[in-house]
Design an enzyme around this catalytic site. Structure first.
Site, short mmCIF file in Angstrom:
data_model
loop_
_atom_site.label_atom_id
_atom_site.label_comp_id
_atom_site.label_asym_id
_atom_site.label_seq_id
_atom_site.Cartn_x
_atom_site.Cartn_y
_atom_site.Cartn_z
N LYS A 109 -10.75 -5.04 -5.80
CA LYS A 109 -11.73 -4.06 -6.26
C LYS A 109 -11.06 -2.77 -6.70
O LYS A 109 -11.66 -1.95 -7.37
CB LYS A 109 -12.77 -3.79 -5.16
CG LYS A 109 -12.21 -3.33 -3.84
CD LYS A 109 -13.26 -3.38 -2.73
CE LYS A 109 -12.58 -3.31 -1.36
NZ LYS A 109 -13.30 -3.89 -0.28
N LYS A 111 0.83 -1.21 0.00
CA LYS A 111 0.00 0.00 0.00
C LYS A 111 0.86 1.26 0.00
O LYS A 111 0.45 2.29 -0.53
CB LYS A 111 -0.96 -0.01 1.19
CG LYS A 111 -2.09 -1.01 1.01
CD LYS A 111 -3.25 -0.74 1.94
CE LYS A 111 -4.38 -1.73 1.65
NZ LYS A 111 -5.46 -1.66 2.61
N LYS A 120 -3.87 -11.06 -7.17
CA LYS A 120 -5.11 -11.20 -6.40
C LYS A 120 -6.24 -10.40 -7.07
O LYS A 120 -5.99 -9.31 -7.59
CB LYS A 120 -4.84 -10.65 -4.99
CG LYS A 120 -6.02 -10.69 -4.06
CD LYS A 120 -5.67 -10.10 -2.70
CE LYS A 120 -6.05 -8.62 -2.62
NZ LYS A 120 -6.16 -8.10 -1.24
P1 TYM Z 1 -10.56 -6.53 3.22
O1 TYM Z 1 -11.68 -5.56 3.38
O2 TYM Z 1 -9.42 -6.14 2.34
O3 TYM Z 1 -11.10 -7.92 2.70
C1 TYM Z 1 -12.17 -8.58 3.36
C2 TYM Z 1 -11.98 -10.09 3.31
O4 TYM Z 1 -11.94 -10.55 1.96
C3 TYM Z 1 -10.79 -11.36 1.77
N1 TYM Z 1 -10.33 -11.19 0.37
C4 TYM Z 1 -10.17 -12.20 -0.50
N2 TYM Z 1 -10.34 -13.53 -0.36
C5 TYM Z 1 -10.10 -14.30 -1.45
N3 TYM Z 1 -9.68 -13.82 -2.64
C6 TYM Z 1 -9.48 -12.49 -2.83
N4 TYM Z 1 -9.09 -12.04 -4.03
C7 TYM Z 1 -9.73 -11.61 -1.72
N5 TYM Z 1 -9.65 -10.26 -1.54
C8 TYM Z 1 -10.02 -10.03 -0.26
C9 TYM Z 1 -9.78 -10.83 2.77
O5 TYM Z 1 -8.78 -11.77 3.07
C10 TYM Z 1 -10.66 -10.55 3.97
O6 TYM Z 1 -10.88 -11.72 4.73
N6 TYM Z 1 -8.03 -5.84 7.49
C11 TYM Z 1 -9.15 -6.53 6.89
C12 TYM Z 1 -10.47 -6.21 7.57
C13 TYM Z 1 -10.45 -6.43 9.04
C14 TYM Z 1 -10.53 -7.67 9.71
C15 TYM Z 1 -10.48 -7.36 11.10
C16 TYM Z 1 -10.65 -8.99 9.27
C17 TYM Z 1 -10.36 -5.45 9.98
N7 TYM Z 1 -10.37 -6.01 11.22
C18 TYM Z 1 -10.54 -8.36 12.06
C19 TYM Z 1 -10.71 -10.00 10.26
C20 TYM Z 1 -10.64 -9.67 11.63
C21 TYM Z 1 -9.27 -6.12 5.44
O7 TYM Z 1 -8.83 -5.08 5.05
O8 TYM Z 1 -10.01 -6.96 4.66
#
Ligand code: TYM
Length: 334
Positions: A199, A114, A196
């Site tokens: 979005k 990032k 990956k």
């Molecule tokens: P975020 O918002 O980037 O993504 C949400 C969830 O989607 C999964 N993910 C994917 N899984 C499979 N293939 C992909 N291409 C893909 N892109 C995203 C991510 O692994 C995630 O599980 N930091 C976290 C949000 C968060 C969180 C937490 C998660 C904040 N606090 C506590 C668990 C526990 C995040 O930015 O996810």
């Protein structure tokens, strides 16, 4: 909470989700609601680590809450809430900051990625992001955290911080386990299948959004990059077709082996079409339900208020314990 194991997970409301978020996260959550005590959070504070337009952030937060509901997350069985509604998240972050080291935070892959992507805005929040995530999890004494593969490193840090704190101040936090699905843990870009699915990809053909209509889904799958060869079979040197097999299998509720058998002798073009149809069949009703729910923001506000109340109660229990352990004087009520 009634003695079952506790699950916590979250997604950032930073734009419409892709089928990667759906397959890697939300889809697994729905099935866990009976077996576990679940907390599903919208990580709205996390979104601020990159520039957000305030009006878009508000709209995206409603969108994502409606999507949670449309995907089957049940506000009676589970706690659905916004991270920013429970101030214990930022308070515990401060305490955890005092047991976190800049070296370990600057080594996080997502921080490095990032920082490259947002070189004009490398802020402290971006670096501290995993500590806030650790606070999200540790506040609720979560046993299991369902995530996609890209969040694994953050979960390892959460475990390290919990262990470090427990060692210094005596047993306080449960050390959580990651749950990473076998097939959907990493869904790849439809255009560059070694990347990956994201979005924020500039090429809209690289991802399927949960808001895409059937025509768009079909068009994107038609254009999906496949590999040389013609067999519908997974292989390490064929990331394009492997990704499509995984996507089809998850949406059609089949194992990848069953999918390979089903499409034996079928052309890539035909398989891509069938994959598009399988995806659209699941997404179309979710999208319709999400849009129906969005018409009643008052209802969403109510649900989030109820969720915040339940989450706050649990979070404050842990926070009070933490404050006491580190030596902060309890506030006497007058
Ligand atoms: P975020 O918002 O980037 O993504 C949400 C969830 O989607 C999964 N993910 C994917 N899984 C499979 N293939 C992909 N291409 C893909 N892109 C995203 C991510 O692994 C995630 O599980 N930091 C976290 C949000 C968060 C969180 C937490 C998660 C904040 N606090 C506590 C668990 C526990 C995040 O930015 O996810």
């Amino acid at each position: 909470m009634d003695g079952k194991k506790v699950i916590l997970s979250g997604i950032q409301p930073s734009g419409i989700l892709t089928i990667g978020n759906y397959l890697g996260a939300i889809r697994n959550w729905g099935a866990m609601q009976d077996e576990y005590d679940c907390l599903f959070m919208l990580a709205d504070l996390h979104t601020l680590t990159v520039k957000q337009d305030p009006a878009c952030l508000r709209a995206n937060t409603y969108e994502l809450t409606a999507l949670y509901l449309a995907c089957g997350l049940d506000p009676v069985k589970s706690v659905l809430f916004l991270q920013s509604h429970v101030s214990a998240h930022t308070e515990l972050t401060w305490i955890l900051n005092t047991v976190s080291y800049p070296g370990e935070l600057s080594r996080m892959t997502q921080f490095k990625d990032k920082s490259l992507k947002h070189a004009d805005n490398i802020n402290m929040g971006l670096m501290d992001y995993p500590v806030l995530m650790a606070a999200d999890i540790l506040l609720y004494q979560a046993d299991v955290v369902p995530i996609g593969a890209d969040q694994k490193q953050h979960l390892e840090l959460t475990r390290d911080l919990a262990i470090r704190f427990n060692n210094r101040y005596s047993e306080t936090f449960k050390v959580p386990e990651a749950y990473i699905g076998k097939v959907g843990a990493k869904i790849y870009s439809l255009q560059e299948p070694d990347k990956k699915m994201s979005k924020s990809d500039e090429n809209v053909n690289a991802f399927i959004s949960m808001d895409d209509d059937t025509d768009t889904i079909m068009r994107k799958f038609k254009r999906a990059v496949t590999d040389s060869g013609s067999e519908i079979r997974r292989a390490e040197d064929k990331p394009g077709i492997t990704n499509l097999i995984n996507i089809y299998s998850l949406f059609a509720n089949k194992t990848p082996e069953e999918t390979e058998k089903e499409f034996d002798g079928v052309s890539y073009a035909e398989f891509k079409m069938r994959t598009g149809e399988a995806v659209a069949a699941v997404i179309e009703p979710i999208r319709a339900e999400k849009n129906r729910l969005l018409k009643d923001k008052g209802y969403i506000d109510q649900l989030l208020a109820q969720g915040a109340e339940k989450a706050e109660y649990l979070a404050n229990k842990t926070l009070r314990k933490v404050y006491k352990k580190v030596g902060l004087l309890p506030r006497v009520r007058i």
